[in-house]
Design an enzyme around this catalytic site. Structure first.
Site, PDB file in Angstrom:
ATOM      1  N   HIS B 191      28.861  -3.640   4.182  1.00 41.65           N
ATOM      2  CA  HIS B 191      28.698  -4.617   3.102  1.00 41.65           C
ATOM      3  C   HIS B 191      28.112  -5.892   3.691  1.00 41.65           C
ATOM      4  CE1 HIS B 191      29.240  -6.428  -0.797  1.00 41.65           C
ATOM      5  NE2 HIS B 191      29.705  -7.495  -0.186  1.00 41.65           N
ATOM      6  N   GLY B 200      30.897  -7.240  -4.047  1.00 42.25           N
ATOM      7  CA  GLY B 200      30.024  -6.925  -5.163  1.00 42.25           C
ATOM      8  C   GLY B 200      28.563  -7.128  -4.847  1.00 42.25           C
ATOM      9  N   LEU B 226      36.045  -1.140  -5.164  1.00 46.38           N
ATOM     10  CA  LEU B 226      34.768  -1.514  -4.558  1.00 46.38           C
ATOM     11  C   LEU B 226      34.920  -2.617  -3.502  1.00 46.38           C
ATOM     12  CD1 LEU B 226      31.673  -0.977  -4.800  1.00 46.38           C
ATOM     13  CD2 LEU B 226      31.591  -2.995  -6.280  1.00 46.38           C
ATOM     14  N   ASP B 227      34.378  -2.382  -2.315  1.00 41.49           N
ATOM     15  CA  ASP B 227      34.348  -3.367  -1.229  1.00 41.49           C
ATOM     16  C   ASP B 227      35.744  -3.833  -0.817  1.00 41.49           C
ATOM     17  OD1 ASP B 227      31.592  -3.209  -1.272  1.00 41.49           O
ATOM     18  OD2 ASP B 227      31.375  -4.876  -2.653  1.00 41.49           O
ATOM     19  N   ALA B 228      36.727  -3.004  -1.067  1.00 34.79           N
ATOM     20  CA  ALA B 228      38.104  -3.398  -0.766  1.00 34.79           C
ATOM     21  C   ALA B 228      38.782  -2.459   0.223  1.00 34.79           C
ATOM     22  CB  ALA B 228      38.917  -3.484  -2.058  1.00 34.79           C
TER      23      ALA B 228
END
Lengths: 283, 283, 283, 283
Positions: B191, B200, B226-228
């Site tokens: 990311h 995000g 998401l992205d976690a």
């Protein structure tokens, strides 16, 4: 709970970890930290271990049994530290005050688990700082041709207070061999360059002249060869062509403070081992 | 010599290290790496250990004895890896090519101990790169309303080649839950922000708007949120007001490449453990 | 719009900035970048300026007027670059491929505004890489006692393609004085240490031996004194006692790639000026 | 010599730099620093310039002529600072002492060109530190339901001493809108996270929970939205899974000290401009 910190180095052999950890287990210790390293080239084993024991554990007995059953068997050089009185740390300074302010601020903030029985200086300039922090200050001039006198006075003061660790906080004098021998791997210096680049005097001037894009600082144990002792910690800061020598000196102050403080903390926490003029740092 | 890598986590208890290291010693193994960590809050013990055994050691037997004598006793979740065939790694890409070039360059330089049986993309743009590196390229369009079809094709390809690890090298599609479940903690994403900041879409645009002085990149295992997912590695780069969004994107490319490559290397070397949506990284 | 980039150095004097910026204004230019630096010690003024002009501006006329009215008046050494054909860059390699992969990946990703008419090597090992990226590869052996022959071939190839910039991507040969003279401040080398520490051969071995806690890489212009040319860029990476020499070599690869790429980009963007064996880097 | 520092922002237009530098030249000034930046999106021009004038130059006259001939013409917002009395800086603290020790140490080392007429705290704990550094200490409790009273006292103290700059050195209270309005872009806070990650309370706890591999600190101007003001400076420190929340807090102290000190220094040196909730930092 009582806690021990065990530092070991010895010729590498099979079964050391199993022997040590089994020993701890048999004495009802609970290992809370273990790290080891093998110097493959020289076949030397290094280990750091922390263990908690029930309060009624007799550490002195454990120590003796460890010596007989483990230490001697593997030809270990080892120390078993118990959480006791904090280390006694002496600070040597000359005229620069930034590292001194930094150490004393950390000390007062309870960041350093030491006592500071003395600040020693070859000048009187920083005496007021010592006083405002309530630390005894000793002015020991180091005069040409009379260096032995200073050395004797240093040793006398250090021994009187049973000093464990000497910190050279930008102390601008060479440490004589006798003092080094009396405090092996127990004198920490901060050098204001990224060693081995720019050893010796005026490293910021040399860095400026060479046009480097990064400056550094190095904390290391003092040995007889100047700026060549085992490195404990280093860090760096970016610079550019637009920085004057004075800018480097100013920028370097923050580096010096932090790199020295980290070196001191690692030593205090018994996280350093020295072998072959290099440090093993257990983190 | 044959070598094993042992990864363990289990409820914390006294004597685990002694038991494991004694076990290794009794089976004539030589421990060449040991590191452990205790999550004090959750009372979980984690360990990574590497050991060498004589060539004629029967690892499968050792494994079975370990299960019975140690693993079950301490309720361990454990893997004992032997140095065998390299991991099979699939790369997912979209249109950005910098991470792909970086991974393939490292692969060809023998920096990554894997095979790469496939590159999968929702676009055809990067097919020539796959070809110039002699890697099979599969174009799997991900079309609105037909995502299940893409997912099925992905699973089919991945299973056919027995893929162990999926790397999302700036793949611009959400990974569906089924695929995540089929590859738990085995899908690594890069990311392009310093998570959790700017999760995000369009993180560089958000970083520019907020006026941060440092940008970052994060490699993490993919989870449904998401992205976690658990963070494997992060790094940062300094920026200033004078950098445009496009400058951030360009500067960020180097971050993305390096942070993704480090994440991949840690996974391949079995140096990562996941617990409670966090990673333990043994270094 | 047509754009110029102006690089100047000259004896420091009052009014230079006003003269130059007024000149640009009078010729209907719009300054989009200006940065200056004064070497106070040597009283030298340095400036970089970018300006846009209307499309019908006759840059050649502007250049001539600038020479007469400004350049000569202040005894300037100056270049006025117009956005024209990209630089022609030659890459020299030996057997290490990581920097080559990195540069070619960036080139293909349109990150470097250059053409690469040739890769030259004293070995044939990396020829397949050149071919897979469609770049002409020239094998020019450098044999003991026949180095002049190699040098002549190098010059011939470089001149034939009108090469502007030579990049030594871990090229393991000393560059002879004639080649350096033919490309003054136009040969960029990557040295795998934090110069001036560990100049010369095997810097990772020396870093390991000294026990430093940080390693580095340095990109610099090549001068006759080995590893002593003007430094363009440096960066560092943390290491510990637990890293073997081989670990340093592997960790160093990423440093080398990034520090070399940054050096190349700064040169291509006309952001470097050399004076007194140091660089001024306009960022 | 007398010296001025000129900070400008205005709608972008052609000829600004030429006009300003010609103005300086005509008034026999010698430009020793110039940097500019154009916010292309919003078409705003920013510039910082330092110039020396002969000792007999009448700066007040120069200022007036500049206003008429340049400032009004380009609709500039501008300040022309002369080297005069140092800024008057107030420090707000609560119970944490590390940033206070750091600032006061720097102050005593002549690293900060300010006077410190007061330390204000909602607690009495740090009074002894103020006393040992000979700085007036004001205990202003901030009580629930009586915050207006504290605010009035703050404003009274600040106005009485004509304070220019407020530094929140880990002051654990929200600054009310009236105080912010009275000191626009003149209140610097240190937030112990890498904003915008972990805004609000207990950022180290949040960082630990999320499992980040890097923590940070941010110095910023205080605006009404909490932790959302213009960022002046940020820096980071690597952490690992093995660091407890307490380790993060301890490691973070050094970050907080340095990032706050850098923010203060940039402000004092007039190197910051604020526009659109972002800073332009001239370095």
């Amino acid at each position: 709970m009582s806690k021990i910190t065990l530092l070991i180095h010895c010729p590498d052999a099979s079964g050391i970890i199993a022997s040590v950890t089994s020993f701890i287990y048999e004495h009802k210790g609970n290992i809370i930290y273990i790290d080891q390293y093998v110097d493959v080239e020289n076949k030397i084993f290094f280990m750091r271990l922390e263990s908690e024991f029930a309060n009624n554990a007799e550490i002195s007995v454990i120590k003796e049994v460890f010596r007989q059953n483990i230490g001697d068997r593997y030809q270990m050089t080892w120390q078993m530290y118990t959480a006791g009185a904090p280390l006694k740390m002496a600070i040597f300074v000359s005229k620069y005050d930034h590292c001194l302010y930094d150490i004393l601020g950390r000390y007062k903030s309870n960041e350093l688990d030491v006592t500071i029985p003395m600040i020693i200086s070859n000048h009187e300039n920083l005496k007021p700082i010592a006083e405002s922090f309530d630390i005894p200050f000793y002015h020991v001039p180091v005069l040409k041709g009379k260096k032995e006198k200073a050395e004797a006075r240093h040793l006398e003061l250090l021994q009187k207070e049973k000093i464990d660790l000497i910190v050279l906080a930008r102390y601008m004098q060479i440490i004589p061999p006798n003092l080094i021998k009396a405090f092996p791997n127990r004198i920490i210096n901060i050098h204001h360059s990224f060693l081995p680049a720019f050893a010796g005097a005026k490293p910021y001037h040399m860095a400026y002249k060479r046009g480097v894009k990064i400056i550094g600082a190095t904390s290391h144990y003092v040995t007889e060869e100047l700026d060549a002792g085992p490195i404990i910690e280093q860090d760096i800061s970016r610079i550019s062509h637009s920085h004057s020598i004075n800018d480097l000196i100013l920028k370097g102050r923050d580096l010096e403070k932090i790199v020295l403080a980290r070196g001191i903390k690692l030593h205090i926490a018994r996280k350093t081992l020295v072998y072959n003029n290099k440090t093993i740092i257990f983190v």
